[in-house]
Scaffold this motif. Structure first.
Motif, PDB file in Angstrom:
ATOM      1  N   GLY A 182       3.478  11.746  10.777  1.00 48.71           N
ATOM      2  CA  GLY A 182       2.216  11.389   9.955  1.00 48.71           C
ATOM      3  C   GLY A 182       1.039  10.840  10.863  1.00 48.71           C
ATOM      4  O   GLY A 182       1.257   9.835  11.741  1.00 48.71           O
ATOM      5  N   PRO A 183      -0.020  11.156  10.396  1.00 43.84           N
ATOM      6  CA  PRO A 183      -1.244  10.637  10.988  1.00 43.84           C
ATOM      7  C   PRO A 183      -1.848   9.320  10.133  1.00 43.84           C
ATOM      8  O   PRO A 183      -2.308   9.252   9.354  1.00 43.84           O
ATOM      9  N   GLU A 184      -1.574   8.358  10.943  1.00 45.15           N
ATOM     10  CA  GLU A 184      -1.504   6.893  10.356  1.00 45.15           C
ATOM     11  C   GLU A 184      -3.081   6.649  10.009  1.00 45.15           C
ATOM     12  O   GLU A 184      -3.268   6.040   8.916  1.00 45.15           O
ATOM     13  N   ILE A 185      -4.313   7.120  10.930  1.00 49.27           N
ATOM     14  CA  ILE A 185      -5.364   6.766  10.478  1.00 49.27           C
ATOM     15  C   ILE A 185      -5.982   7.731   8.966  1.00 49.27           C
ATOM     16  O   ILE A 185      -6.145   7.230   7.971  1.00 49.27           O
ATOM     17  N   SER A 186      -5.820   8.876   9.233  1.00 51.38           N
ATOM     18  CA  SER A 186      -6.153   9.849   7.923  1.00 51.38           C
ATOM     19  C   SER A 186      -5.278   9.542   6.863  1.00 51.38           C
ATOM     20  O   SER A 186      -5.952   9.824   5.744  1.00 51.38           O
ATOM     21  N   GLU A 187      -4.198   9.394   6.976  1.00 47.04           N
ATOM     22  CA  GLU A 187      -3.118   9.117   5.885  1.00 47.04           C
ATOM     23  C   GLU A 187      -3.634   7.739   4.836  1.00 47.04           C
ATOM     24  O   GLU A 187      -3.567   7.719   3.760  1.00 47.04           O
ATOM     25  N   SER A 188      -3.928   6.722   5.837  1.00 43.49           N
ATOM     26  CA  SER A 188      -4.047   5.626   5.092  1.00 43.49           C
ATOM     27  C   SER A 188      -5.879   5.724   4.639  1.00 43.49           C
ATOM     28  O   SER A 188      -6.006   4.966   3.668  1.00 43.49           O
ATOM     29  N   MET A 189      -6.581   6.385   5.360  1.00 46.17           N
ATOM     30  CA  MET A 189      -7.715   6.533   4.848  1.00 46.17           C
ATOM     31  C   MET A 189      -7.942   7.249   3.338  1.00 46.17           C
ATOM     32  O   MET A 189      -8.518   7.167   2.310  1.00 46.17           O
ATOM     33  N   LEU A 190      -6.986   8.149   3.454  1.00 46.95           N
ATOM     34  CA  LEU A 190      -6.594   9.122   2.170  1.00 46.95           C
ATOM     35  C   LEU A 190      -6.327   8.191   1.031  1.00 46.95           C
ATOM     36  O   LEU A 190      -6.852   8.421  -0.149  1.00 46.95           O
ATOM     37  N   ALA A 191      -5.309   7.335   1.176  1.00 44.93           N
ATOM     38  CA  ALA A 191      -4.928   6.277   0.107  1.00 44.93           C
ATOM     39  C   ALA A 191      -6.127   5.597  -0.110  1.00 44.93           C
ATOM     40  O   ALA A 191      -6.352   5.355  -1.344  1.00 44.93           O
ATOM     41  N   GLN A 192      -6.706   5.135   0.618  1.00 40.16           N
ATOM     42  CA  GLN A 192      -8.029   4.025   0.470  1.00 40.16           C
ATOM     43  C   GLN A 192      -8.936   4.906  -0.487  1.00 40.16           C
ATOM     44  O   GLN A 192      -9.474   4.056  -1.539  1.00 40.16           O
ATOM     45  N   GLU A 193      -9.244   5.956  -0.011  1.00 40.40           N
ATOM     46  CA  GLU A 193     -10.517   6.674  -0.795  1.00 40.40           C
ATOM     47  C   GLU A 193      -9.843   7.247  -2.113  1.00 40.40           C
ATOM     48  O   GLU A 193     -10.774   7.406  -3.294  1.00 40.40           O
ATOM     49  N   PHE A 194      -8.589   7.628  -2.363  1.00 39.39           N
ATOM     50  CA  PHE A 194      -8.318   8.077  -3.698  1.00 39.39           C
ATOM     51  C   PHE A 194      -8.228   6.775  -4.523  1.00 39.39           C
ATOM     52  O   PHE A 194      -8.920   6.949  -5.791  1.00 39.39           O
ATOM     53  N   VAL A 195      -7.806   5.717  -3.936  1.00 33.99           N
ATOM     54  CA  VAL A 195      -8.078   4.418  -4.947  1.00 33.99           C
ATOM     55  C   VAL A 195      -9.460   4.213  -5.367  1.00 33.99           C
ATOM     56  O   VAL A 195      -9.617   3.853  -6.503  1.00 33.99           O
ATOM     57  N   ARG A 196     -10.411   4.302  -4.399  1.00 32.62           N
ATOM     58  CA  ARG A 196     -11.697   4.139  -4.648  1.00 32.62           C
ATOM     59  C   ARG A 196     -12.365   5.113  -5.742  1.00 32.62           C
ATOM     60  O   ARG A 196     -13.105   4.628  -6.504  1.00 32.62           O
ATOM     61  N   ARG A 197     -12.017   6.263  -5.342  1.00 32.68           N
ATOM     62  CA  ARG A 197     -12.634   7.172  -6.334  1.00 32.68           C
ATOM     63  C   ARG A 197     -12.035   7.420  -7.760  1.00 32.68           C
ATOM     64  O   ARG A 197     -12.555   7.806  -8.717  1.00 32.68           O
ATOM     65  N   THR A 198     -10.826   6.983  -7.759  1.00 31.58           N
ATOM     66  CA  THR A 198     -10.013   7.445  -9.221  1.00 31.58           C
ATOM     67  C   THR A 198      -9.648   6.257  -9.758  1.00 31.58           C
ATOM     68  O   THR A 198      -9.161   6.212 -11.026  1.00 31.58           O
ATOM     69  N   LYS A 199      -9.431   5.212  -9.154  1.00 40.99           N
ATOM     70  CA  LYS A 199      -8.838   3.839  -9.704  1.00 40.99           C
ATOM     71  C   LYS A 199      -7.214   4.130  -9.940  1.00 40.99           C
ATOM     72  O   LYS A 199      -6.702   3.336 -10.548  1.00 40.99           O
ATOM     73  N   ARG A 226      -6.242  -1.780   5.967  1.00 44.90           N
ATOM     74  CA  ARG A 226      -7.254  -1.390   5.062  1.00 44.90           C
ATOM     75  C   ARG A 226      -7.124  -2.092   3.804  1.00 44.90           C
ATOM     76  O   ARG A 226      -8.182  -1.761   2.900  1.00 44.90           O
ATOM     77  N   GLY A 227      -6.188  -3.095   3.699  1.00 43.59           N
ATOM     78  CA  GLY A 227      -6.257  -3.720   2.643  1.00 43.59           C
ATOM     79  C   GLY A 227      -5.759  -2.823   0.989  1.00 43.59           C
ATOM     80  O   GLY A 227      -6.280  -2.984   0.112  1.00 43.59           O
ATOM     81  N   VAL A 228      -4.871  -1.705   1.351  1.00 49.56           N
ATOM     82  CA  VAL A 228      -4.632  -0.951   0.294  1.00 49.56           C
ATOM     83  C   VAL A 228      -3.300  -1.155   0.058  1.00 49.56           C
ATOM     84  O   VAL A 228      -2.144  -1.221   0.891  1.00 49.56           O
ATOM     85  N   ASN A 229      -2.910  -1.477  -1.456  1.00 49.83           N
ATOM     86  CA  ASN A 229      -1.840  -1.781  -2.128  1.00 49.83           C
ATOM     87  C   ASN A 229      -0.991  -0.450  -2.570  1.00 49.83           C
ATOM     88  O   ASN A 229      -1.204  -0.438  -3.903  1.00 49.83           O
ATOM     89  N   ALA A 230      -0.458   0.145  -1.630  1.00 51.38           N
ATOM     90  CA  ALA A 230       0.187   1.402  -2.000  1.00 51.38           C
ATOM     91  C   ALA A 230       1.646   1.115  -2.511  1.00 51.38           C
ATOM     92  O   ALA A 230       2.295   0.150  -1.922  1.00 51.38           O
ATOM     93  N   TYR A 231       2.142   2.155  -3.162  1.00 46.22           N
ATOM     94  CA  TYR A 231       3.643   1.962  -3.641  1.00 46.22           C
ATOM     95  C   TYR A 231       4.496   2.370  -2.523  1.00 46.22           C
ATOM     96  O   TYR A 231       4.289   3.494  -2.414  1.00 46.22           O
ATOM     97  N   ILE A 232       5.298   1.740  -1.923  1.00 45.92           N
ATOM     98  CA  ILE A 232       6.178   2.360  -1.391  1.00 45.92           C
ATOM     99  C   ILE A 232       7.690   1.787  -1.554  1.00 45.92           C
ATOM    100  O   ILE A 232       8.027   0.616  -1.960  1.00 45.92           O
ATOM    101  N   PRO A 233       8.511   2.979  -1.857  1.00 40.09           N
ATOM    102  CA  PRO A 233       9.851   2.624  -2.680  1.00 40.09           C
ATOM    103  C   PRO A 233      10.797   1.934  -1.868  1.00 40.09           C
ATOM    104  O   PRO A 233      10.626   1.837  -0.525  1.00 40.09           O
ATOM    105  N   GLU A 234      11.880   1.458  -2.573  1.00 38.63           N
ATOM    106  CA  GLU A 234      13.023   0.857  -1.748  1.00 38.63           C
ATOM    107  C   GLU A 234      13.416   1.436  -0.641  1.00 38.63           C
ATOM    108  O   GLU A 234      13.666   0.841   0.413  1.00 38.63           O
ATOM    109  N   HIS A 235      13.674   2.651  -0.841  1.00 37.74           N
ATOM    110  CA  HIS A 235      14.055   3.527  -0.012  1.00 37.74           C
ATOM    111  C   HIS A 235      13.269   4.886   0.039  1.00 37.74           C
ATOM    112  O   HIS A 235      13.691   6.045  -0.327  1.00 37.74           O
ATOM    113  N   PRO A 236      12.242   4.857   1.000  1.00 35.13           N
ATOM    114  CA  PRO A 236      11.076   5.661   0.843  1.00 35.13           C
ATOM    115  C   PRO A 236      11.211   7.037   1.721  1.00 35.13           C
ATOM    116  O   PRO A 236      10.536   7.978   1.700  1.00 35.13           O
TER     117      PRO A 236
END
Length: 499
Positions: A83-100, A137-147
């Motif tokens: 996985g691409p650590e920069i673009s994937e974490s940016m994706l999470a950040q922008e999704f939260v910002r735009r959709t809540k 990036r200060g994004v509080n994403a959900y990572i399951p117990e066994h992801p």
């Protein structure tokens, strides 16, 4: 019965790939994930984004637009390889910002020992980098117990994520409407509203006089007979005070009209109101039954202007998909009741028990022998006739979870959850009431409810939802999450020398 006032969740699934790995590895694993989900669950709950992000911020923006344009209000970022650590974490950040909305991460496990050269994805390693970058990036994403798992295991993780995503999206689109102020000499449910704003919840505070004016303006409303007829049908043989139904119907219409005209920019609403000391004498009834009816439709109405109680109830509706209760942690179970009807029959100590009670706000579907009554406590100092409107009944037995989200007076966000059950024991009392059994309740009561200064109102869901509540509270950034400890696990502040 389908509930109103909660969102329908749709999870967008975006696969990501490191450019030093074959993109096909992520694409094929995403396809397998979609097939697994569709074979076990409702395929309408998910959307497969056709864009696989390969270390590209431009692709990230294209994929983000795609899932939003397809109505996704939750997101799963799926690591098909490292996985691409920069673009994937940016994706999470922008999704939260735009959709809540909420974002989860999961990744593919290796399929077979026969393909660990070009077919190895290293998602186990990549999830560590994803987590690190989310923290940057200060994004509080959900990572399951066994992801990291197989296609079917990841499909199950996404399905389990749906109530969490639904709750996060709903909270960010929620308005709490209050009619106050709190009753005199009743600070118990008071808490600063700053944490509501931090969570994205809007609040509209009104006076009881505003509500009374609106109620008076609804006199003679043509809808009153129809609503009263519906109440009569719901109550059945429990319709013991039929003359009060038109007033209650008028009040219900008043609240629903207020909600509809005051949503503003928000999509969902819950209400915190009061029923004393002046309500009964001016309205000439108590609102308990109307509160129970709205709560049964997915619009919780908390008593005594309990704002965080209303929020807690609403969270429970979103997580459980069922109606909820707001009860007092009220009274102990008498010795004779325990000894004659519970001891040796159920696996609980006397100290595990309490009675959960409120004056009559429990949905009629969740009590036995639901019937209209007067408010016994108020009638001790008022004419009985102005206290009509409460719904009495014994809470149905079965699994429950008690929980609450609460701000402290100095603006810290705390929560608790504990699983147990309502026993099929007749409480021999009034209101909406039941005998609750929570393992280790005595210590939980002392070292969580009392020690952390939680108010006497607890929210209740039907069923065991402790895992969901704990995960949601973490996702919301709650500072301290308590639960009922086993005897071998001490509470913070518990005296180690106690006998």
């Amino acid at each position: 019965m389908p509930l109103e006032n909660i969102p329908t969740e749709k999870i967008g699934i975006i696969a990501v790939s490191r450019d030093c790995f074959p993109e096909s590895l992520s694409v094929n694993r995403r396809k397998a994930l979609i097939e697994a989900y569709s074979s076990q669950y409702d395929s309408g709950e998910i959307y497969e984004c056709p864009i696989c992000i390969v270390e590209s911020e431009t692709q990230m923006e294209e994929a983000l637009d795609d899932v939003i344009n397809h109505g996704c209000n939750g997101l799963c970022i799926f690591l098909g390889n490292f996985g691409p650590e920069i673009s994937e974490s940016m994706l999470a950040q922008e999704f939260v910002r735009r959709t809540k909305g909420a974002v989860m991460f999961c990744g593919a496990a290796e399929e077979t020992m026969a393909d660990l050269y070009d077919g190895r994805g290293d998602c186990y390693c990549g999830m560590l980098n994803a987590s690190y970058n989310l923290h940057l990036r200060g994004v509080n994403a959900y990572i399951p117990e066994h992801p990291i798992g197989t296609a079917m295991e990841c499909a199950t993780l996404i399905h389990e994520f749906i109530p969490l995503a639904r709750s996060v999206y709903a909270i960010h689109n929620l308005k709490i409407i209050t009619f106050g102020p709190r009753p005199s000499n009743f600070f118990a449910c008071n808490a600063p509203i700053q944490q509501l704003i931090n969570l994205g919840v809007e609040i509209e505070e009104n006076s009881e006089l505003d509500l009374f004016e609106s109620f008076k303006n609804h006199e003679g409303d043509k809808r009153i007979p129809l609503v009263a007829k519906d109440m009569e049908k719901e109550l059945g043989v429990g319709n013991k005070i039929p003359q009060i139904l038109p007033k209650l119907a008028q009040y219900e219409i008043t609240l629903l009209d207020w909600i509809e005209s005051h949503k503003g920019s928000k999509k969902y609403v819950t209400v915190a109101t009061k029923c004393w000391p002046a309500f009964q004498t001016q309205f000439q009834f108590v609102p308990c039954y109307v509160n129970s009816r709205l709560t049964g439709r997915g619009i919780p109405v908390s008593c005594e202007v309990d704002i965080y109680g209303a929020l807690s109830e609403y969270i429970g509706v979103c997580l459980s998909g069922d109606t909820v209760m707001l009860l007092d942690v009220n009274n102990t179970v008498p010795d004779d009741m325990f000894n004659s009807e519970i001891k040796g029959v159920y696996p609980y100590n006397h100290s595990d028990l309490f009675m959960g009670f409120h004056c009559g706000n429990v949905c009629s579907r969740k009590v036995v022998n639901a019937h209209m009554n007067y408010q016994r406590i108020m009638s001790r100092s008022l004419p009985k006739e102005v206290t009509y409107g409460t719904l009495d009944g014994t809470i149905i037995p079965g699994e429950v979870t008690i929980y609450r989200l609460q701000s402290t007076p100095d603006n810290h966000l705390l929560a608790y959850c504990a699983e147990g059950e309502v026993l099929p024991t007749d409480p021999r009392s009034f209101g909406g009431i039941g005998v609750f059994a929570i393992p280790g309740m005595a210590r939980f009561y002392r070292y969580v409810l009392i020690e952390k200064a939680f108010p006497h109102h607890t929210a209740v869901t039907f069923g065991h939802h402790g895992k969901l509540f704990f995960d949601l509270f973490k996702l919301l950034g709650v500072e301290s999450i308590d639960y009922n400890h086993s005897t071998s696990v001490p509470y913070e502040g518990e005296n180690p020398f106690k006998k």
